[in-house]
Scaffold this motif. Structure first.
Motif, PDB file in Angstrom:
ATOM      1  N   ASN A  12       0.825  -1.206   0.000  1.00  0.00           N
ATOM      2  CA  ASN A  12       0.000   0.000   0.000  1.00  0.00           C
ATOM      3  C   ASN A  12       0.860   1.257   0.000  1.00  0.00           C
ATOM      4  OD1 ASN A  12      -2.666   1.337   0.286  1.00  0.00           O
ATOM      5  ND2 ASN A  12      -1.741   2.028   2.199  1.00  0.00           N
ATOM      6  N   ARG A  13       1.913   1.271   0.797  1.00  0.00           N
ATOM      7  CA  ARG A  13       2.801   2.438   0.831  1.00  0.00           C
ATOM      8  C   ARG A  13       3.395   2.716  -0.539  1.00  0.00           C
ATOM      9  NH1 ARG A  13       6.209   0.952   6.282  1.00  0.00           N
ATOM     10  NH2 ARG A  13       4.552   1.436   7.780  1.00  0.00           N
ATOM     11  N   ILE A  16       0.681   4.102  -2.930  1.00  0.00           N
ATOM     12  CA  ILE A  16       0.305   5.479  -2.599  1.00  0.00           C
ATOM     13  C   ILE A  16       1.437   6.439  -2.962  1.00  0.00           C
ATOM     14  CG2 ILE A  16      -0.230   7.057  -0.693  1.00  0.00           C
ATOM     15  CD1 ILE A  16      -2.595   5.365  -1.515  1.00  0.00           C
ATOM     16  N   LEU A  20       1.048   9.477  -5.588  1.00  0.00           N
ATOM     17  CA  LEU A  20       1.344  10.872  -5.262  1.00  0.00           C
ATOM     18  C   LEU A  20       2.423  11.440  -6.181  1.00  0.00           C
ATOM     19  CD1 LEU A  20       1.233  10.729  -1.368  1.00  0.00           C
ATOM     20  CD2 LEU A  20      -0.483  11.676  -2.913  1.00  0.00           C
ATOM     21  N   VAL A  41      -4.955   4.617  -9.674  1.00  0.00           N
ATOM     22  CA  VAL A  41      -6.022   4.681  -8.663  1.00  0.00           C
ATOM     23  C   VAL A  41      -6.940   3.470  -8.790  1.00  0.00           C
ATOM     24  CG1 VAL A  41      -8.128   5.933  -8.049  1.00  0.00           C
ATOM     25  CG2 VAL A  41      -5.994   7.146  -8.243  1.00  0.00           C
ATOM     26  N   ILE A  44      -5.095   0.675  -7.187  1.00  0.00           N
ATOM     27  CA  ILE A  44      -5.126   0.863  -5.730  1.00  0.00           C
ATOM     28  C   ILE A  44      -6.491   0.476  -5.177  1.00  0.00           C
ATOM     29  CG2 ILE A  44      -5.074   2.617  -3.905  1.00  0.00           C
ATOM     30  CD1 ILE A  44      -2.884   4.039  -5.506  1.00  0.00           C
ATOM     31  N   HIS A  48      -7.170  -2.328  -2.442  1.00  0.00           N
ATOM     32  CA  HIS A  48      -7.793  -2.011  -1.155  1.00  0.00           C
ATOM     33  C   HIS A  48      -9.023  -2.873  -0.886  1.00  0.00           C
ATOM     34  CE1 HIS A  48      -5.854   2.200  -0.595  1.00  0.00           C
ATOM     35  NE2 HIS A  48      -5.001   1.203  -0.452  1.00  0.00           N
ATOM     36  N   VAL A 109      -9.514   8.962  -3.715  1.00  0.00           N
ATOM     37  CA  VAL A 109      -8.244   9.358  -3.101  1.00  0.00           C
ATOM     38  C   VAL A 109      -8.392   9.407  -1.590  1.00  0.00           C
ATOM     39  CG1 VAL A 109      -6.524  11.188  -2.943  1.00  0.00           C
ATOM     40  CG2 VAL A 109      -7.530  10.612  -5.152  1.00  0.00           C
ATOM     41  N   ALA A 112      -8.652   5.946  -0.242  1.00  0.00           N
ATOM     42  CA  ALA A 112      -7.325   5.319  -0.208  1.00  0.00           C
ATOM     43  C   ALA A 112      -6.522   5.819   0.983  1.00  0.00           C
ATOM     44  CB  ALA A 112      -6.577   5.599  -1.509  1.00  0.00           C
ATOM     45  N   LEU A 113      -6.611   7.117   1.264  1.00  0.00           N
ATOM     46  CA  LEU A 113      -5.893   7.668   2.423  1.00  0.00           C
ATOM     47  C   LEU A 113      -6.458   7.120   3.733  1.00  0.00           C
ATOM     48  CD1 LEU A 113      -5.369  11.352   1.258  1.00  0.00           C
ATOM     49  CD2 LEU A 113      -3.683   9.504   1.339  1.00  0.00           C
ATOM     50  N   THR A 116      -5.186   3.660   4.042  1.00  0.00           N
ATOM     51  CA  THR A 116      -3.768   3.730   4.413  1.00  0.00           C
ATOM     52  C   THR A 116      -3.633   4.002   5.906  1.00  0.00           C
ATOM     53  OG1 THR A 116      -3.201   4.510   2.210  1.00  0.00           O
ATOM     54  CG2 THR A 116      -1.597   4.926   3.953  1.00  0.00           C
TER      55      THR A 116
END
Length: 129
Positions: A12-13, A16, A20, A41, A44, A48, A109, A112-113, A116
């Motif tokens: 995941n890191r 992301i 970014l 995205v 991701i 997720h 987004v 996703a944050l 995270t």
């Protein structure tokens, strides 16, 4: 179990950080990176959803953690429902609003944050045990 959470957290890191980077690079240097960011995205999002289905098996029966995962999955379900309703409205009613399109693009987004944050929180708790 701890290894599985570590793999999910680091994957995941990396996703992301890549996202970014593409966003910043797309707005500052090359616009084509925004298309790559949009595709990333989607990747991701799939990661997720799969991770959210696997996490309850990893974290066992901790009620506070499972409540957070349930909140995340509910938010994703609401988002997908809103997308479905919007696309029906666009196709059958010819209703297209730029603000709604912007929201439908920016909400993943934030999801996703949030995911995270959940992963980092679970990873931190696993390290303290």
């Amino acid at each position: 179990m701890k290894t599985s959470l570590l793999i999910i957290t680091w994957t995941n890191r990396l996703l992301i950080i890549g996202f970014l980077y593409l966003i910043v690079n797309g707005f500052t240097v090359e616009k084509d990176n925004l298309i790559s960011a949009a595709i990333l995205v989607l990747v991701i999002g799939v990661f997720h959803i799969i991770s959210a289905l696997i996490l309850p098996l990893i974290i066992k029966n901790n009620s506070s953690k499972s409540i957070l995962i349930t909140k995340y999955t509910n938010l994703v379900a609401i988002y997908l429902l809103l997308c479905f309703i919007y696309f029906i409205a666009v196709n059958f009613i010819n209703l297209e609003i730029d603000f709604i399109i912007f929201l439908l693009m920016i909400i993943p987004v934030f999801l996703a944050l949030f995911f995270t944050y959940l992963l980092e929180h679970f990873h931190k708790l696993k390290n303290t045990i």
